[in-house]
Design a protein around this motif. Structure first.
Motif, short mmCIF file in Angstrom:
data_model
loop_
_atom_site.label_atom_id
_atom_site.label_comp_id
_atom_site.label_asym_id
_atom_site.label_seq_id
_atom_site.Cartn_x
_atom_site.Cartn_y
_atom_site.Cartn_z
N GLN A 134 0.82 -1.20 0.00
CA GLN A 134 0.00 0.00 0.00
C GLN A 134 0.86 1.26 0.00
O GLN A 134 0.49 2.27 -0.58
CB GLN A 134 -0.93 -0.01 1.22
CG GLN A 134 -2.11 -0.97 1.10
CD GLN A 134 -2.98 -0.65 -0.12
OE1 GLN A 134 -3.31 0.51 -0.38
NE2 GLN A 134 -3.34 -1.69 -0.86
N GLU A 135 2.01 1.18 0.68
CA GLU A 135 2.92 2.34 0.68
C GLU A 135 3.42 2.63 -0.73
O GLU A 135 3.51 3.80 -1.14
CB GLU A 135 4.11 2.06 1.61
CG GLU A 135 3.76 2.03 3.09
CD GLU A 135 3.12 0.72 3.52
OE1 GLU A 135 3.07 -0.23 2.67
OE2 GLU A 135 2.65 0.64 4.66
N GLN A 136 3.74 1.57 -1.49
CA GLN A 136 4.19 1.76 -2.87
C GLN A 136 3.07 2.29 -3.75
O GLN A 136 3.30 3.13 -4.62
CB GLN A 136 4.73 0.45 -3.43
CG GLN A 136 6.06 0.02 -2.81
CD GLN A 136 6.50 -1.35 -3.29
OE1 GLN A 136 5.72 -2.28 -3.31
NE2 GLN A 136 7.76 -1.47 -3.67
N VAL A 137 1.86 1.80 -3.52
CA VAL A 137 0.70 2.28 -4.29
C VAL A 137 0.51 3.77 -4.05
O VAL A 137 0.29 4.55 -5.00
CB VAL A 137 -0.57 1.50 -3.90
CG1 VAL A 137 -1.81 2.15 -4.52
CG2 VAL A 137 -0.47 0.05 -4.33
N GLN A 138 0.62 4.20 -2.78
CA GLN A 138 0.45 5.61 -2.46
C GLN A 138 1.58 6.44 -3.05
O GLN A 138 1.36 7.55 -3.56
CB GLN A 138 0.40 5.79 -0.94
CG GLN A 138 0.13 7.23 -0.49
CD GLN A 138 -1.17 7.77 -1.02
OE1 GLN A 138 -2.21 7.11 -0.93
NE2 GLN A 138 -1.13 8.98 -1.58
N ALA A 139 2.80 5.91 -3.01
CA ALA A 139 3.95 6.62 -3.58
C ALA A 139 3.77 6.81 -5.08
O ALA A 139 4.09 7.88 -5.63
CB ALA A 139 5.25 5.87 -3.28
N MET A 140 3.27 5.79 -5.76
CA MET A 140 3.03 5.89 -7.20
C MET A 140 1.95 6.93 -7.49
O MET A 140 2.04 7.69 -8.47
CB MET A 140 2.63 4.52 -7.77
CG MET A 140 3.77 3.52 -7.82
SD MET A 140 3.26 1.94 -8.52
CE MET A 140 4.84 1.06 -8.56
N LYS A 141 0.93 6.99 -6.65
CA LYS A 141 -0.11 8.00 -6.83
C LYS A 141 0.46 9.40 -6.64
O LYS A 141 0.12 10.34 -7.38
CB LYS A 141 -1.27 7.77 -5.85
CG LYS A 141 -2.44 8.72 -6.04
CD LYS A 141 -3.55 8.44 -5.06
CE LYS A 141 -4.74 9.36 -5.33
NZ LYS A 141 -4.40 10.78 -5.30
#
Length: 564
Positions: A134-141
């Motif tokens: 989820q941290e990577q998903v948020q970083a990509m966003k």
């Protein structure tokens, strides 16, 4: 003497750029001579390093020249010196290698620790371990939002659309971010659209790259304009996420919508694709960037096609039947919005491991030389039919799918595109060989044979499992079945190409005995053994003992070394 850079007229045929004081150049056979100021007609300019750096800080140096790509190719070791806007590559490459090694060791070590729990519980834990966090998903966003904000200064209506594995939910931890940007009108340059119309996609890509480089976090942006679809490649500095940005084509976004639809249609799709993507990356089947490997999108389409042949997924043709066309760049990307309206597929109750074994077997036996993998219709099509313009819409028959490749996987929407066009014969052969061994591993795993573990599937070279195959007889395995095959005992999978035949229940061993010409013997594909006139009788023993005896006396021929 001040450290300096020697630049020999980079527009001449004798282009050369060297660091005079570097150790590399001081050891070379080319002696750098600083020209005398009085020399007439000299085309050599020598800058002091501090002067060169100060020049690089000028705003004009943030704009890359028209021949930037050619210069980088010719001077790969000093592009960041010539063009200060290009980030130094060493640290990033070093970090990437360390992350890959840590990931590999971490996953394997964790799976070894839990190897004694149920295999399906191991699969669930494996998926949790390798999926994008989820941290990577948020970083990509955050990166996507920042991209919109930066480009919004000139294109206020621009919109960023992530696509690829990170957007479809099938990405593995550490995957790259692919983004398509719909630019809209340029408020600062009213002639932008006219120029784009005149100079095409390369102009748009260069322009956006120039805008991004003005911001520190996107300073590493480099336009790759010679690709089939021009892109901007960068490594975002705050998150270290690698990004490929295209402002030209949105077909990738539509492809991603289809892949996401497939993965959501059946709960077995995600673990199956996750296992195969990780397996293929560790066995050197897939990769990114230039090379003869299979890319991730091609592998996913191969999985989708296989599931279509097993009545688990619908063909694209079925999904488009009776639906109004949605044309994108000349191709129909329409998909049925309500899956409940589709004809119900015949129920397939196979487990993930059973489907995985069938997948390996399917492509182990697939006729790549004569057939095309075609997700459009959900069945293999002969290359000859493709050559005669079948399975292409009437308006595009002048653009033919290139079937003169060793691997032909037709894009389900852009029907003249072979997504597997870069795969070499040797890579395809390697893939088939790894699939063959992996099928045996998965079959043995389902028999709950204690020595075969799930983690062995992801060990580079399948070393541990190949050691098991080479050192002992595994009841219930493919090898065991082959030992009972009428007419001969084949242990090719154990000995890397050695075939042993028996007559009257007797095993013949060329290392223990020699046979006269004309008799049955042990043969090796890559070697012809000399024959002898002597013969030693062999006592009658059971078929199982014959197999053990053969393996015992062939330790040096156990199995070819794994590819590391």
């Amino acid at each position: 003497m001040e450290q300096s850079i020697k630049i020999v007229d980079i527009e001449s045929e004798d282009e050369e750029i060297v660091d005079i004081d570097s150790e590399k150049d001081s050891d070379s056979s080319v002696k750098v001579e600083v020209p005398d100021e009085s020399s007439e007609g000299s085309n050599i300019i020598v800058y002091e390093r501090k002067v060169l750096i100060s020049i690089g800080e000028l705003e004009i140096c943030g704009e890359l020249p028209a021949n930037f790509e050619a210069l980088v190719e010719r001077f790969p070791d000093c592009d960041y010196i010539i063009f200060p806007s290009v980030a130094k590559p060493e640290d990033a490459e070093e970090d990437d290698t360390q992350n890959d090694d840590a990931d590999e060791v971490g996953v394997l070590e964790y799976l070894r620790q839990i190897e004694n729990i149920g295999v399906y519980e191991q699969i669930d834990k494996f998926m949790e371990l390798v999926k994008v966090t989820q941290e990577q998903v948020q970083a990509m966003k955050d990166v996507s939002d920042a991209l919109e904000n930066v480009l919004g200064t000139e294109f206020p209506e621009c919109k960023a659309f992530p696509f690829g594995s990170s957007a479809s939910g099938l990405g593995l931890r550490g995957c790259d971010l692919d983004i398509h940007v719909e630019l809209g009108p340029n408020v600062k340059d009213e002639t932008f659209d006219v120029k784009a119309g005149m100079w095409g996609d390369r102009f748009k890509t260069r322009k956006v790259s120039d805008i991004l480089r003005r911001k520190e976090r996107f300073k590493s942006a480099v336009p790759i304009i010679n690709a089939r679809i021009p892109i901007i490649r960068l490594k975002e500095r705050m998150t270290s996420i690698k990004c490929d940005i295209n402002v030209v084509s949105r077909m990738g976004v539509k492809n991603t919508e289809y892949i996401a639809l497939c993965s959501e249609y059946d709960p077995r799709c995600r673990p199956l694709i996750g296992i195969l993507k990780y397996f293929s990356s560790k066995q050197e089947i897939t990769g990114s960037g230039k090379g003869d490997h299979v890319n991730s999108y091609t592998l996913v389409l191969m999985v989708v096609f296989f599931l279509q042949t097993r009545n688990i997924l619908h063909s694209v043709e079925t999904l488009q039947n009776g639906i109004e066309e949605e044309e994108v760049e000349g191709w129909n990307f329409a998909l049925c919005p309500d899956m409940d309206q589709l004809i119900k597929l015949e129920l397939n109750t196979s487990s993930v491991l059973e489907i995985l074994s069938e997948f390996f077997n399917f492509y182990q036996e697939f006729p790549f030389d004569t057939h095309v993998i075609c997700p459009l219709v959900g069945e293999a099509i002969t290359k000859n039919n493709i050559r005669h313009d079948l399975y292409l819409p009437s308006g595009r028959k002048k653009d033919k799918l290139d079937v003169n490749k060793v691997l032909v996987v037709q894009d389900p929407f852009e029907l003249t595109r072979n997504v597997g066009h870069g795969v070499s014969r040797s890579r395809l052969t390697h893939m088939v060989e790894e699939f063959s061994t992996a099928k045996q591993l998965v079959d043995d795993l389902q028999t709950e044979e204690k020595q075969v573990k799930f983690w062995m599937l992801f060990e580079p070279g399948l070393c541990a499992y190949r050691d098991i195959l080479a050192t002992q007889y595994v009841p219930g395995s493919k090898v065991a079945q082959e030992l009972h095959t009428p007419g001969g005992i084949t242990v090719e999978t154990l000995t890397g190409g050695i075939t042993v035949k028996t007559t009257g229940g007797l095993m013949e061993d060329s290392l223990l005995q020699a046979r006269p010409p004309g008799s049955h013997s042990v043969t090796r594909r890559d070697q012809t053994r000399p024959q002898s006139s002597s013969s030693v009788p062999v006592p009658v023993i059971s078929i199982q003992d014959q197999a053990r005896q053969f393996l015992f006396h062939h330790q040096s021929l156990r199995f070819p070394p794994p590819r590391l």
